[in-house]
Design an enzyme around this catalytic site. Sequence first.
Site, mmCIF file in Angstrom:
data_model
loop_
_atom_site.group_PDB
_atom_site.id
_atom_site.type_symbol
_atom_site.label_atom_id
_atom_site.label_comp_id
_atom_site.label_asym_id
_atom_site.label_seq_id
_atom_site.Cartn_x
_atom_site.Cartn_y
_atom_site.Cartn_z
ATOM 1 C CG ASP A 5 2.759 4.544 -1.119
ATOM 2 O OD1 ASP A 5 2.012 3.775 -0.629
ATOM 3 O OD2 ASP A 5 3.558 4.494 -0.580
ATOM 4 C CG ASP B 190 -3.658 3.747 -1.267
ATOM 5 O OD1 ASP B 190 -2.685 3.788 -0.966
ATOM 6 O OD2 ASP B 190 -3.603 3.302 -2.286
#
Length: 277
Positions: free
Chosen positions: A217, A215
């Site tokens: 962040d 992902d």
Amino acid sequence: MADAEIGVIGGSGFYSFLDDVTEITVDTPYGRPSDSVFLGEIAGRQVAFLPRHGRDHRLPPHRINYRANLWALRSLGVRQVLGPCAVGGLRPEYGPGTLLVPDQLVDRTKARVQTYFDGEPLPGGSVPNVVHLTFADPYCPAGRQAALAAARGRAWEPVDGGTLVVIEGPRFSTRAESRWHAAQGWSVVGMTGHPEAVLARELSLCYTSLTLVTDLDAGTETGDGVSHEEVLQVFAQNVGRLREVLFDAVAALPESTDRACPCADAHAGWDLGIELP
Ligand SMILES: [Zn+2]
């Protein structure tokens, strides 16, 4: 004869498909490791797999007995450790699916036991252990090269180097924390890379971190911030590929008796009062 020479600390995806694994329980002076250790073979190398969070993922990052995990591997004969982990990317170009092999580490954990050298003699030893090891370069140079070559061999252009910042968790970062991490020039953020790396060094183990970005962040996220579902989904998409890279990396590691890196001599100049297991 040693049970294993190479350790892999990762999820169940890394052992459950091997034809022939032997499950053993290991006890240590520091308590039980996260789970049983699974012994198997890859390309003629004896490997010990340890699910970092337990096979049912019951242990959050801050509750993992890192000291027991590393001690257990070392006591089985392991001298080189590969530590794959899921991380958040701190730069827009390190999106989901990026494989980054860090060369630096920043410890932002708060409440973890992160040394075997706490003044007491090591188990079985007699010398009080006040030891300050060199940790300027936290990762094994030979292990890093093996990991990078393995990734390239699987058509996965890895990021060579960068800084992994390890946070306490289990929550993810706030946007302000994430922006701050990025502003420092750090590359990826995770929750398990420390104290795993430093404990490995204290046991003279070679340690290599392979970080898989799941992902972007919070600070680089334009949406709602990272969620656990997102992490699991991206990890699942990449776990097969990561497994292939790990297996190739295992095959490419130098023989344990042949280590030319500095890791094996981590204790030069210090009297531990005991031979490590
Ligand atoms: Zn090394």
